[in-house]
Design a protein around this motif. Structure first.
Motif, PDB file in Angstrom:
ATOM      1  N   HIS A  54      -8.561  -5.487  -3.849  1.00  0.00           N
ATOM      2  CA  HIS A  54      -8.137  -4.018  -4.009  1.00  0.00           C
ATOM      3  C   HIS A  54      -7.810  -3.573  -2.421  1.00  0.00           C
ATOM      4  N   GLY A  55      -6.061  -2.628  -2.417  1.00  0.00           N
ATOM      5  CA  GLY A  55      -5.714  -2.203  -1.167  1.00  0.00           C
ATOM      6  C   GLY A  55      -6.492  -1.348  -0.489  1.00  0.00           C
ATOM      7  N   ASP A  66      -7.154  -5.534   2.764  1.00  0.00           N
ATOM      8  CA  ASP A  66      -7.360  -4.752   2.213  1.00  0.00           C
ATOM      9  C   ASP A  66      -9.147  -5.006   2.161  1.00  0.00           C
ATOM     10  N   VAL A  91      -2.615  -3.519  -3.914  1.00  0.00           N
ATOM     11  CA  VAL A  91      -2.604  -4.914  -4.117  1.00  0.00           C
ATOM     12  C   VAL A  91      -2.616  -4.514  -6.056  1.00  0.00           C
ATOM     13  N   CYS A  93      -3.458  -4.590  -9.184  1.00  0.00           N
ATOM     14  CA  CYS A  93      -4.715  -4.675  -9.891  1.00  0.00           C
ATOM     15  C   CYS A  93      -5.314  -4.659 -11.103  1.00  0.00           C
TER      16      CYS A  93
END
Ligand code: CUA
Length: 108
Positions: A54-55, A66, A91, A93
């Motif tokens: 994930h971010g 990250d 990010v 996901c």
């Protein structure tokens, strides 16, 4: 033995010990989703993931990292302004990605 260890109710940061806030990311939320900090008090965010990459992005506080499974990402932070600062997963996901968010609340 350190003499100051017996002093009453001295906050961890005043003793030079880091205050750590642990945040776990997983599809599709952060736990905790609300993080309450105090302006001017240094903390370290420790981010990890329970499932996949994930971010963690909090533009107002200049954070972008990250968040990886099996790894702890440490983000030192001393908030210099009070307010509510949203953060998001940046990010992709999965189908809940767009709702994966939270807020950092900084109190005076
Ligand atoms: Cu988690 Cu996108």
């Amino acid at each position: 033995m350190a003499f100051w260890a017996a002093l009453p109710a001295s906050p961890a940061w005043a003793q030079g010990t880091e205050e750590v806030v642990r945040i776990t990311a997983k599809r599709f939320d952060f736990a905790p989703a609300e993080i309450v900090l105090t302006k001017g008090r240094p903390v370290v965010l420790e981010l990890t993931s329970a499932d996949r990459l994930h971010g963690f992005k909090c533009p107002a506080l200049g954070i972008r990292v990250d968040v990886e499974p099996g790894k702890v990402t440490r983000v030192p932070l001393t908030p210099d302004k009070a307010g509510s600062f949203p953060f998001v997963c940046d990010v992709f996901c999965g189908e809940g990605h767009d709702e994966m968010s939270g807020v950092i609340v900084v109190k005076e």
